[in-house]
Design a protein around this motif. Structure first.
Motif, PDB file in Angstrom:
ATOM      1  N   ALA A  99      51.433 -63.642 100.109  1.00 25.18           N
ATOM      2  CA  ALA A  99      50.579 -62.626 100.729  1.00 25.18           C
ATOM      3  C   ALA A  99      49.271 -63.235 101.212  1.00 25.18           C
ATOM      4  CB  ALA A  99      50.315 -61.500  99.737  1.00 25.18           C
ATOM      5  N   ALA A 100      48.729 -64.181 100.455  1.00 21.97           N
ATOM      6  CA  ALA A 100      47.454 -64.797 100.827  1.00 21.97           C
ATOM      7  C   ALA A 100      47.558 -65.552 102.141  1.00 21.97           C
ATOM      8  CB  ALA A 100      46.983 -65.725  99.715  1.00 21.97           C
ATOM      9  N   THR A 101      48.743 -66.048 102.482  1.00 22.29           N
ATOM     10  CA  THR A 101      48.924 -66.810 103.717  1.00 22.29           C
ATOM     11  C   THR A 101      49.151 -65.917 104.933  1.00 22.29           C
ATOM     12  OG1 THR A 101      51.351 -67.024 103.577  1.00 22.29           O
ATOM     13  CG2 THR A 101      50.013 -68.629 102.342  1.00 22.29           C
ATOM     14  N   ALA A 102      49.280 -64.609 104.710  1.00 21.62           N
ATOM     15  CA  ALA A 102      49.612 -63.689 105.796  1.00 21.62           C
ATOM     16  C   ALA A 102      48.386 -63.070 106.453  1.00 21.62           C
ATOM     17  CB  ALA A 102      50.524 -62.577 105.280  1.00 21.62           C
ATOM     18  N   VAL A 103      47.194 -63.436 105.996  1.00 22.39           N
ATOM     19  CA  VAL A 103      45.961 -62.840 106.530  1.00 22.39           C
ATOM     20  C   VAL A 103      45.586 -63.517 107.844  1.00 22.39           C
ATOM     21  CG1 VAL A 103      43.510 -62.428 106.133  1.00 22.39           C
ATOM     22  CG2 VAL A 103      45.132 -62.220 104.239  1.00 22.39           C
ATOM     23  N   PHE A 104      45.443 -62.718 108.908  1.00 22.73           N
ATOM     24  CA  PHE A 104      44.954 -63.251 110.179  1.00 22.73           C
ATOM     25  C   PHE A 104      43.435 -63.324 110.194  1.00 22.73           C
ATOM     26  CE2 PHE A 104      43.029 -62.350 114.301  1.00 22.73           C
ATOM     27  CZ  PHE A 104      43.435 -63.477 115.006  1.00 22.73           C
ATOM     28  N   GLY A 105      42.784 -62.266 109.710  1.00 29.11           N
ATOM     29  CA  GLY A 105      41.326 -62.238 109.769  1.00 29.11           C
ATOM     30  C   GLY A 105      40.758 -61.050 109.025  1.00 29.11           C
ATOM     31  N   TYR A 106      39.438 -60.895 109.162  1.00 29.50           N
ATOM     32  CA  TYR A 106      38.718 -59.860 108.433  1.00 29.50           C
ATOM     33  C   TYR A 106      37.733 -59.148 109.362  1.00 29.50           C
ATOM     34  CZ  TYR A 106      40.298 -62.815 104.537  1.00 29.50           C
ATOM     35  OH  TYR A 106      41.062 -63.559 103.665  1.00 29.50           O
ATOM     36  N   ALA A 107      37.375 -57.929 108.976  1.00 26.78           N
ATOM     37  CA  ALA A 107      36.387 -57.152 109.731  1.00 26.78           C
ATOM     38  C   ALA A 107      35.708 -56.183 108.775  1.00 26.78           C
ATOM     39  CB  ALA A 107      37.059 -56.393 110.879  1.00 26.78           C
ATOM     40  N   VAL A 108      34.661 -55.541 109.273  1.00 22.17           N
ATOM     41  CA  VAL A 108      33.970 -54.499 108.516  1.00 22.17           C
ATOM     42  C   VAL A 108      34.348 -53.154 109.104  1.00 22.17           C
ATOM     43  CG1 VAL A 108      31.754 -53.722 107.608  1.00 22.17           C
ATOM     44  CG2 VAL A 108      32.041 -56.114 108.275  1.00 22.17           C
ATOM     45  N   GLY A 109      34.624 -52.180 108.245  1.00 21.06           N
ATOM     46  CA  GLY A 109      35.026 -50.859 108.718  1.00 21.06           C
ATOM     47  C   GLY A 109      34.292 -49.739 108.004  1.00 21.06           C
ATOM     48  N   LEU A 110      34.402 -48.558 108.585  1.00 19.81           N
ATOM     49  CA  LEU A 110      33.899 -47.327 107.975  1.00 19.81           C
ATOM     50  C   LEU A 110      35.078 -46.381 107.795  1.00 19.81           C
ATOM     51  CD1 LEU A 110      30.715 -46.733 110.174  1.00 19.81           C
ATOM     52  CD2 LEU A 110      30.788 -47.748 107.888  1.00 19.81           C
ATOM     53  N   ASP A 111      35.321 -45.981 106.563  1.00 21.77           N
ATOM     54  CA  ASP A 111      36.342 -44.973 106.244  1.00 21.77           C
ATOM     55  C   ASP A 111      35.610 -43.644 106.092  1.00 21.77           C
ATOM     56  OD1 ASP A 111      38.222 -43.286 105.115  1.00 21.77           O
ATOM     57  OD2 ASP A 111      38.293 -44.347 103.198  1.00 21.77           O
ATOM     58  N   MET A 112      35.485 -42.907 107.202  1.00 20.34           N
ATOM     59  CA  MET A 112      34.776 -41.628 107.176  1.00 20.34           C
ATOM     60  C   MET A 112      35.690 -40.561 106.558  1.00 20.34           C
ATOM     61  SD  MET A 112      31.950 -42.657 108.428  1.00 20.34           S
ATOM     62  CE  MET A 112      31.082 -41.073 108.596  1.00 20.34           C
ATOM     63  N   THR A 113      35.097 -39.686 105.733  1.00 19.86           N
ATOM     64  CA  THR A 113      35.890 -38.818 104.869  1.00 19.86           C
ATOM     65  C   THR A 113      35.324 -37.397 104.812  1.00 19.86           C
ATOM     66  OG1 THR A 113      36.424 -40.726 103.465  1.00 19.86           O
ATOM     67  CG2 THR A 113      36.764 -38.541 102.500  1.00 19.86           C
ATOM     68  N   ARG A 114      36.201 -36.405 104.988  1.00 21.23           N
ATOM     69  CA  ARG A 114      35.812 -35.013 104.715  1.00 21.23           C
ATOM     70  C   ARG A 114      35.831 -34.839 103.195  1.00 21.23           C
ATOM     71  NH1 ARG A 114      40.094 -33.231 109.136  1.00 21.23           N
ATOM     72  NH2 ARG A 114      38.796 -32.540 110.885  1.00 21.23           N
ATOM     73  N   ARG A 115      34.685 -35.067 102.550  1.00 20.33           N
ATOM     74  CA  ARG A 115      34.649 -35.127 101.087  1.00 20.33           C
ATOM     75  C   ARG A 115      34.966 -33.775 100.460  1.00 20.33           C
ATOM     76  NH1 ARG A 115      35.286 -39.606  99.286  1.00 20.33           N
ATOM     77  NH2 ARG A 115      33.289 -40.541  99.888  1.00 20.33           N
ATOM     78  N   ASP A 116      34.521 -32.696 101.071  1.00 21.59           N
ATOM     79  CA  ASP A 116      34.821 -31.385 100.490  1.00 21.59           C
ATOM     80  C   ASP A 116      36.320 -31.110 100.508  1.00 21.59           C
ATOM     81  OD1 ASP A 116      34.618 -31.330 103.269  1.00 21.59           O
ATOM     82  OD2 ASP A 116      33.331 -29.560 103.344  1.00 21.59           O
ATOM     83  N   LEU A 117      36.999 -31.521 101.572  1.00 20.73           N
ATOM     84  CA  LEU A 117      38.445 -31.333 101.631  1.00 20.73           C
ATOM     85  C   LEU A 117      39.163 -32.254 100.654  1.00 20.73           C
ATOM     86  CD1 LEU A 117      37.569 -29.790 104.208  1.00 20.73           C
ATOM     87  CD2 LEU A 117      39.653 -30.661 105.308  1.00 20.73           C
ATOM     88  N   GLN A 118      38.630 -33.460 100.478  1.00 18.85           N
ATOM     89  CA  GLN A 118      39.243 -34.374  99.521  1.00 18.85           C
ATOM     90  C   GLN A 118      39.098 -33.845  98.094  1.00 18.85           C
ATOM     91  OE1 GLN A 118      37.335 -38.148  98.748  1.00 18.85           O
ATOM     92  NE2 GLN A 118      39.294 -39.186  98.476  1.00 18.85           N
ATOM     93  N   ASN A 119      37.910 -33.334  97.759  1.00 15.46           N
ATOM     94  CA  ASN A 119      37.712 -32.802  96.406  1.00 15.46           C
ATOM     95  C   ASN A 119      38.621 -31.606  96.141  1.00 15.46           C
ATOM     96  OD1 ASN A 119      35.760 -34.722  95.825  1.00 15.46           O
ATOM     97  ND2 ASN A 119      34.056 -33.410  96.424  1.00 15.46           N
ATOM     98  N   TYR A 120      38.781 -30.750  97.155  1.00 14.34           N
ATOM     99  CA  TYR A 120      39.687 -29.606  96.998  1.00 14.34           C
ATOM    100  C   TYR A 120      41.124 -30.097  96.784  1.00 14.34           C
ATOM    101  CZ  TYR A 120      42.328 -25.365  98.076  1.00 14.34           C
ATOM    102  OH  TYR A 120      43.201 -24.299  98.024  1.00 14.34           O
ATOM    103  N   ALA A 121      41.518 -31.116  97.543  1.00 20.07           N
ATOM    104  CA  ALA A 121      42.876 -31.652  97.398  1.00 20.07           C
ATOM    105  C   ALA A 121      43.079 -32.241  96.002  1.00 20.07           C
ATOM    106  CB  ALA A 121      43.135 -32.702  98.475  1.00 20.07           C
TER     107      ALA A 121
END
Length: 232
Positions: A99-121
């Motif tokens: 698995a370690a050899t399968a990485v092409f590259g890296y980036a920075v991301g934002l996982d934006m989340t509807r937190r109220d909907l997640q808490n309800y779920a």
């Protein structure tokens, strides 16, 4: 040749540092509870037996530097800065070394989340789809090839909201390492070039409002940025 009834959107792609060609996004996999402090601030505990995976559609992708309307259906929309891993070769039922050899590259991301909907779920033992797979909620910056980034050590991962530091921690705080995550995921899916893994967020998540500007960074990578605008 049979034509589609309606136009089909093109697959999104990311710029690659030092490369004219782009990295096409196939699927976006995400990891929950991969930083113990973030799990604690959400009232949860880390399960070291099995990573928590969920998905976002590739059509939830938004390039860095864009504006995004505050989404419908929520009054508690949260930022989460994430270290992103780009798969560069097929991977299935792989061990950690492979698995370690399968990485092409890296980036920075934002996982934006509807937190109220997640808490309800969570409270009602329901899926997280409406909380996580939100339009324009997978914001990802340019990809740096793995060889240019070097080894994962204690590089800092940070998020600033309107210039104020809100999230800050070392990548070494991840509960599950990148090879462990890719290995586990490859026992659930036939991974392929174009698959993206968002590896979870450190503590300090919080809500955004229209007018807020977010900047996420990891030492050695191009930053990711997003401006929240009024609901449409």
């Amino acid at each position: 040749m049979t034509e589609n009834l309606y136009p089909s959107p093109a697959w999104p792609a990311l710029p690659v540092v030092g490369e004219a060609r782009r990295y096409p996004i196939h699927r976006i996999f995400c990891v929950g509870k991969n930083y113990a402090a973030h799990a604690a601030e959400m009232g949860d505990e880390v399960n070291r037996e099995q990573p928590i995976f969920f998905t976002k559609s590739a059509l939830a992708f938004l390039p860095s530097g864009m504006e995004s309307n505050y989404p419908p259906g929520t009054s508690n929309y949260h930022y989460e800065v994430e270290f992103c891993v780009m798969v560069g070769k097929p991977l299935f039922k792989a061990d950690e070394a492979e698995a370690a050899t399968a990485v092409f590259g890296y980036a920075v991301g934002l996982d934006m989340t509807r937190r109220d909907l997640q808490n309800y779920a969570k409270d009602n033992r329901l899926p997280w789809d409406m909380a996580k797979d939100v339009e324009e909620s997978a914001v990802i910056g340019p990809v740096t090839p793995a060889a240019q980034f070097g080894a994962l050590r204690d590089q800092r991962i940070r998020l600033r909201l309107d210039g104020d530091l809100r999230q800050d921690g070392p990548l070494s705080d991840m509960v599950w390492s990148v090879p462990e995550l890719l290995s586990r995921l490859s026992h659930l899916y036939h991974l392929a070039p174009g698959d993206v893994l968002m590896t979870g967020t450190p503590a300090g998540v919080g809500p955004v409002s229209p007018g807020n500007h977010l900047v996420g960074d990891v030492e050695g990578l191009s930053p990711v940025s997003l401006t929240i605008t009024e609901p449409d």
